[in-house]
Design an enzyme around this catalytic site. Structure first.
Site, PDB file in Angstrom:
ATOM      1  CB  CYS A 276      -0.886   0.042   1.239  1.00 33.32           C
ATOM      2  SG  CYS A 276      -1.935  -1.367   1.431  1.00 33.32           S
TER       3      CYS A 276
HETATM    4  N1  SAJ Z   1       6.632   2.266   8.807  1.00 27.46           N
HETATM    5  C1  SAJ Z   1       7.694   2.989   9.314  1.00 27.46           C
HETATM    6  N2  SAJ Z   1       7.444   3.917  10.279  1.00 27.46           N
HETATM    7  C2  SAJ Z   1       6.176   4.131  10.751  1.00 27.46           C
HETATM    8  C3  SAJ Z   1       5.109   3.383  10.224  1.00 27.46           C
HETATM    9  C4  SAJ Z   1       5.365   2.447   9.251  1.00 27.46           C
HETATM   10  O1  SAJ Z   1       8.839   2.818   8.901  1.00 27.46           O
HETATM   11  O2  SAJ Z   1       6.023   4.974  11.655  1.00 27.46           O
HETATM   12  C5  SAJ Z   1       6.883   1.293   7.748  1.00 27.46           C
HETATM   13  C6  SAJ Z   1       6.496  -0.115   8.116  1.00 27.46           C
HETATM   14  O3  SAJ Z   1       7.578  -0.798   8.702  1.00 27.46           O
HETATM   15  C7  SAJ Z   1       6.126  -0.721   6.770  1.00 27.46           C
HETATM   16  C8  SAJ Z   1       5.591   0.461   5.988  1.00 27.46           C
HETATM   17  O4  SAJ Z   1       6.061   1.632   6.648  1.00 27.46           O
HETATM   18  O5  SAJ Z   1       7.274  -1.214   6.120  1.00 27.46           O
HETATM   19  C9  SAJ Z   1       4.073   0.506   5.925  1.00 27.46           C
HETATM   20  O6  SAJ Z   1       3.616   0.388   7.231  1.00 27.46           O
HETATM   21  P1  SAJ Z   1       2.072   0.664   7.652  1.00 27.46           P
HETATM   22  O7  SAJ Z   1       2.015   0.696   9.124  1.00 27.46           O
HETATM   23  O8  SAJ Z   1       1.563   1.830   6.921  1.00 27.46           O
HETATM   24  O9  SAJ Z   1       1.349  -0.692   7.234  1.00 27.46           O
HETATM   25  P2  SAJ Z   1       0.563  -1.078   5.936  1.00 27.46           P
HETATM   26  O10 SAJ Z   1       1.359  -0.966   4.700  1.00 27.46           O
HETATM   27  O11 SAJ Z   1      -0.035  -2.404   6.239  1.00 27.46           O
HETATM   28  O12 SAJ Z   1      -0.529   0.048   5.859  1.00 27.46           O
HETATM   29  C10 SAJ Z   1      -1.846  -0.272   6.118  1.00 27.46           C
HETATM   30  C11 SAJ Z   1      -2.586   0.717   5.314  1.00 27.46           C
HETATM   31  N3  SAJ Z   1      -3.933   0.303   5.155  1.00 27.46           N
HETATM   32  C12 SAJ Z   1      -4.505   0.512   3.957  1.00 27.46           C
HETATM   33  O13 SAJ Z   1      -3.915   0.962   2.995  1.00 27.46           O
HETATM   34  C13 SAJ Z   1      -5.908   0.141   3.852  1.00 27.46           C
HETATM   35  C14 SAJ Z   1      -2.573   2.076   5.953  1.00 27.46           C
HETATM   36  O14 SAJ Z   1      -3.565   2.924   5.348  1.00 27.46           O
HETATM   37  C15 SAJ Z   1      -2.890   1.982   7.407  1.00 27.46           C
HETATM   38  O15 SAJ Z   1      -2.885   3.291   7.979  1.00 27.46           O
HETATM   39  C16 SAJ Z   1      -1.813   1.147   8.030  1.00 27.46           C
HETATM   40  O16 SAJ Z   1      -2.035  -0.181   7.507  1.00 27.46           O
HETATM   41  C17 SAJ Z   1      -1.905   1.154   9.544  1.00 27.46           C
HETATM   42  O17 SAJ Z   1      -2.413   2.171  10.076  1.00 27.46           O
HETATM   43  O18 SAJ Z   1      -1.392   0.228  10.142  1.00 27.46           O
END
Ligand code: SAJ
Length: 439
Positions: A276
């Site tokens: 995403c």
């Molecule tokens: N990450 C960081 N630092 C952060 C947060 C995330 O480095 O502070 C990295 C994570 O390790 C990962 C990537 O970013 O590699 C994405 O992380 P994510 O927490 O955004 O997880 P996702 O990709 O599963 O995002 C989903 C998304 N859901 C949808 O697209 C429907 C996102 O919109 C959500 O906000 C997110 O989950 C969530 O909140 O956990």
């Protein structure tokens, strides 16, 4: 003159509407089970026949959908998995939940949407409502799907059939916010499309948020995920700046996060993974480039985030150097390779880039990840080591890339020679230990 909107409304109210979900992945399967549990007869159309076989065995391959639920719904006849798109001819309501990846060139790959739409075109009929859920650039629903659905059918959108966009908001593995209770934005090609699509989803989802158009709904999703990508890029750059300043970025972020308003905590890391966040914003910047506008925030954040794996490898090289060890020939154990903690998905994970770079530089690389048994990427393939303690003891340097909650980090530190901790998984213990290097 038939009023198809009223007809559909009645079918949704008395649960006689036949629903088809195209694509049974981490979005489509939870949605299909939710509508089935709400009393509808749901057909799930999935071209990957091994997934169909798994479901028909009463097993689930999606973290958020327990197998017993799949078994119950299939046995009761409420959920019917199939590989046959022709079932759409009997459907009153169709939701398209297929992947929207990027091509190698970095351009949007709409091939899955086009395949689903081309099948839909064969069976679209008066009185049908269609909702696209796949994340895509603003205009896709109106510019790509609508012409295909109208050009040969002679059907008029908003009268004979209804077309809307509703972004998926599934966070895999999350239990507090589910498909049922996460507010659902929906925008139609016409007001009637917004109304009937919203009415359909209201039968199974707690809160539906109608917006004025499909484009607004498409753009709302991109704002959500671009917001995350850019803020992650910001804290990753903060980590680089703090390193130059000799400051502890983790302490500084924790201090800033005590602000009770006007701030939202993000943490630096080895890069941006998943299907995403690294991808969706590039759909937006691609669309704007076609309109001669450069989305500078997105491009800059993407540059910083994609540069983090190389930055991590430089930290490893420097850490080994401090101990008179060249990177070449050193034994490196990467701990955690999934794209984020406690998920079994390695897509776009920064661990893939980090391992690739280490191998290129001649390091001997192993990894451990309880969720990822094997990785095959570019020109290399590795299997997770079985015994993490042995792996840590043997390694010249351990790199914590994904901080799964299942790890005993104290144990890892006790047995390690040198640790590069990209997630602050060791916390303050790591801060005070000379063997630990943090971002
Ligand atoms: N990450 C960081 N630092 C952060 C947060 C995330 O480095 O502070 C990295 C994570 O390790 C990962 C990537 O970013 O590699 C994405 O992380 P994510 O927490 O955004 O997880 P996702 O990709 O599963 O995002 C989903 C998304 N859901 C949808 O697209 C429907 C996102 O919109 C959500 O906000 C997110 O989950 C969530 O909140 O956990």
């Amino acid at each position: 003159m038939e009023n198809y909107q009223e007809e559909l409304q009645q079918k949704f109210q008395n649960r006689s509407a036949k629903i088809a979900i195209l694509g049974l992945g981490y979005v489509g399967l939870p949605l299909a089970t939710l509508f089935a549990e709400s009393g509808f007869e749901v057909t799930g159309v999935e071209p990957n026949l091994s997934k169909i076989e798994t479901l028909n065995r009463g097993e689930s391959y999606v973290q958020d959908v327990p197998s017993h639920k799949v078994k119950e719904l299939i046995q009761s006849g409420k959920l019917k998995p199939t590989g046959d798109f022709s079932v759409i001819k009997d459907a009153d309501a169709v939701s398209i939940c297929v992947p929207t990846p990027l091509r190698k060139t970095g351009d949007p790959d709409l091939s899955f949407i086009l395949v689903a739409t081309d099948e839909l075109v064969k069976y679209v009929h008066p009185g049908m409502v269609i909702v696209l859920e796949s994340t895509t650039y603003p205009g896709t629903t109106r510019e790509i799907l609508l012409p295909k659905l109208t050009e040969n059918s002679g059907l008029e959108v908003g009268e004979d059939f209804f077309l809307a966009f509703s972004p998926e908001r599934v966070d895999p593995g999350r239990e507090d916010w589910t498909t049922y209770n996460t507010p659902k934005v929906i925008g139609g090609i016409t007001p009637a499309c917004s109304e009937i699509a919203s009415f359909w989803y209201e039968q199974a989802i707690q809160t539906v948020v109608p917006v004025s158009s499909a484009e607004s709904a498409e753009m709302a999703k991109l704002l959500e995920n671009t917001f995350r990508m850019i803020n992650i890029g910001l804290v990753n750059e903060m980590a680089i700046m703090c390193d130059r300043l000799g400051l502890d970025v983790w302490e500084i972020i924790d201090a800033a996060a005590t602000k009770p308003f006007g701030y939202m905590k993000f943490t630096p890391g080895p890069g941006l993974g998943g299907h995403c966040i690294p991808i969706d914003p590039l759909y937006l910047s691609w669309k704007l480039k076609a309109l001669n506008y450069t989305a500078r925030f997105i491009d800059l954040a993407s540059e910083i985030n994609t540069g983090m794996p190389r930055y991590v490898v430089s930290k490893i090289q420097d850490a080994l150097n401090e101990h008179q060890m060249p990177l070449k020939g050193s034994k490196i154990l990467v701990i955690g390779t999934a794209y984020k903690p406690d998920v079994d998905d390695v897509r776009e994970s920064p661990s893939l880039d980090i391992i690739g770079l280490l191998l290129q530089k001649g390091a001997e690389v192993d990894y451990h990840d309880p969720f990822i048994p094997t990785i095959a990427h570019d020109d290399w393939m590795l299997e997770s080591v079985d015994d993490i303690e042995e792996g840590v003891s043997k390694a010249d340097c351990v790199v914590i890339v994904t901080d799964h909650s299942t790890y005993n980090y104290e144990d890892i530190l006790n047995k390690a020679t040198l640790v590069v901790d990209t997630r602050n998984a060791l916390g303050n213990v790591g801060r005070d230990d000379p063997r630990v290097v943090r971002l």
